[in-house]
Design an enzyme around this catalytic site. Structure first.
Site, short mmCIF file in Angstrom:
data_model
loop_
_atom_site.label_atom_id
_atom_site.label_comp_id
_atom_site.label_asym_id
_atom_site.label_seq_id
_atom_site.Cartn_x
_atom_site.Cartn_y
_atom_site.Cartn_z
N HIS A 12 -5.30 -65.40 -6.91
CA HIS A 12 -5.23 -66.04 -5.59
C HIS A 12 -4.07 -65.44 -4.81
CE1 HIS A 12 -5.77 -69.92 -3.07
NE2 HIS A 12 -4.94 -69.12 -2.41
N HIS A 14 -3.41 -63.67 -0.91
CA HIS A 14 -3.89 -63.26 0.42
C HIS A 14 -3.20 -61.95 0.79
CE1 HIS A 14 -5.70 -67.24 1.28
NE2 HIS A 14 -4.75 -67.67 0.48
N THR A 99 -8.90 -61.21 1.59
CA THR A 99 -8.48 -61.00 2.96
C THR A 99 -9.58 -61.44 3.93
OG1 THR A 99 -7.32 -59.47 4.44
CG2 THR A 99 -9.27 -58.60 3.32
N PRO A 101 -11.71 -60.63 7.03
CA PRO A 101 -12.07 -59.44 7.83
C PRO A 101 -11.60 -59.62 9.28
CG PRO A 101 -13.91 -60.10 6.45
CD PRO A 101 -12.87 -61.19 6.34
N ASP A 140 -12.33 -68.15 7.39
CA ASP A 140 -11.25 -69.02 7.87
C ASP A 140 -11.87 -70.34 8.35
OD1 ASP A 140 -9.23 -70.23 9.62
OD2 ASP A 140 -8.17 -68.31 9.48
N HIS A 197 -10.34 -73.00 -1.05
CA HIS A 197 -9.09 -73.77 -0.96
C HIS A 197 -9.47 -75.24 -0.95
CE1 HIS A 197 -7.35 -69.94 -0.01
NE2 HIS A 197 -6.14 -70.47 0.05
N GLU A 200 -5.89 -79.15 -0.38
CA GLU A 200 -4.59 -78.50 -0.21
C GLU A 200 -3.62 -79.41 0.53
OE1 GLU A 200 -5.21 -74.92 1.94
OE2 GLU A 200 -3.22 -74.12 1.50
N ASP A 279 -0.37 -66.89 -4.17
CA ASP A 279 -0.80 -67.24 -2.82
C ASP A 279 -0.28 -66.25 -1.78
OD1 ASP A 279 -2.39 -68.77 -1.23
OD2 ASP A 279 -1.06 -70.49 -1.09
#
Ligand code: IMP
Ligand code: ZN
Length: 333
Positions: A12, A14, A99, A101, A140, A197, A200, A279
């Site tokens: 995990h 990013h 990631t 795009p 996202d 996720h 959280e 993270d």
């Protein structure tokens, strides 16, 4: 115990959040010399030793700053290579980088170019390194369904170049996750793995949201903090892989208390595979080796328990059986 030389798996991470401040500073210096940026120095924007980003200050750091600095092909390549080098130097033997795009119209970069560039860096690195990396593409939470479907289509397009799955990330205070059902259905239908996720922040932990997310059949879930008991039972029953992030949760005050209060202590007893993960090591400053050191210290893990924790992540990677075999050989030596 030398936690850097312990062979480790990172699941995990990013990409844009894993770029070190020093690397961002170098990109900034090069741009400054060429008269290409009016941004503040990253070392001023994100001072050394400042890790107390919370959910309100953390997300704007990307949209307002890091994306404005890393906004052309050369900075994407430079920062991606730097991230890969940092994980390798920390003793990571298998990495799943994720990631979102990102098209950069000012540099004529499309989302296809962005993913292709990231994968080119990874495949060059894989060819000359003992660390093997795969890519996960993130949706996202603030995206709409067409954008989410585009991410899934990109993952399908680039699967034979090393994309293994789809992630759902982003500001937990934003978005309605129920709109993404067709995207996750399409990902599953095309045999992509799914990580999400999960729970959280309190806002993203309503029973309705969590049951919706579980209905997308994720293979792994990340963070897993604010989970009601009936949802926990389902997670344990399904033996979902858990990506647990320690320092980030403490620094961002996503959990009450400190390291020893982290929910790792609860989940470790459940039999779910756990992948201790960083993270955003560029922001929170704690490399994976340090996360293992902190876990060992605060939860009293001896050498064997620490090695077993690291090995336990093998079962939940999105890589092939062959990759798992390679990791068993390295990690059981
Ligand atoms: P990128 O996807 O490579 O651009 O990495 C940065 C992005 O990852 C951010 O804009 C967020 O959407 C996402 N991200 C990073 N850390 C977190 C987290 O802790 N929770 C949710 N999303 C995150
Ligand atoms: Zn994350």
């Amino acid at each position: 115990m030398d936690f850097r030389s312990l062979p480790k798996i990172e699941l995990h991470a990013h990409l844009s959040g894993s770029i070190s401040r020093e690397c961002l500073h170098e990109v900034w210096l090069q741009k400054k010399e060429r008269g290409e940026t009016t941004l503040e120095d990253p070392l001023v924007e994100m001072p050394a030793g400042k890790f107390d980003y919370d959910l309100d200050t953390f997300f704007p750091l990307f949209s307002r700053y890091i994306y404005s600095l890393c906004n052309d092909l050369s900075s994407l390549i430079y920062t991606t290579n730097s991230v890969l080098e940092d994980f390798q130097a920390d003793g990571v033997v298998y990495l799943e980088l994720r990631t979102t795009p990102r098209a950069i119209p000012s540099a004529n970069i499309t989302k296809v170019d962005y993913v292709q560039t990231t994968l080119d860096c990874i495949s060059k690195f894989n060819a000359s390194s003992s660390m093997k990396t795969h890519l996960i593409l993130s949706i996202d939470r603030r995206n709409d369904l067409p954008v989410a479907l585009e991410v899934v289509d990109l993952a399908i397009k680039f699967r034979d170049q090393g994309v293994v799955g789809i992630d759902l990330c982003g500001d937990p205070a934003v978005g309605e996750v129920a709109i993404f059902r067709p995207a996750f259905e399409k990902a599953k239908k095309n045999d992509l793995e799914i990580t999400i996720h999960f729970a959280e922040a309190p806002q993203s932990s309503t029973a309705q949201e969590l049951w919706t997310l579980l209905s997308y059949n994720p293979d792994r879930i990340g963070h897993v903090i604010h989970v009601p008991e009936d949802v926990r039972e389902e997670i344990v029953k399904s033996k979902l892989g858990l990506e647990l992030c320690l320092s980030c949760n403490v620094h961002a005050k996503m959990i009450a208390g400190t390291y020893s209060d982290h929910h790792f202590g609860w989940w470790r007893e459940t039999g779910c595979p756990i992948a201790l993960s960083t993270d955003d090591v560029g922001i929170f400053g704690s490399a994976l080796s340090n996360e293992y050191a902190l876990i060992a210290e605060h939860f009293g893990l001896d050498r064997k328990q620490t090695c077993d924790l690291a090995r336990g992540a093998i079962d939940t990677i999105f890589g092939s059986e062959e990759e798992k075999k390679r990791l068993r050989e390295i990690m059981w030596k």
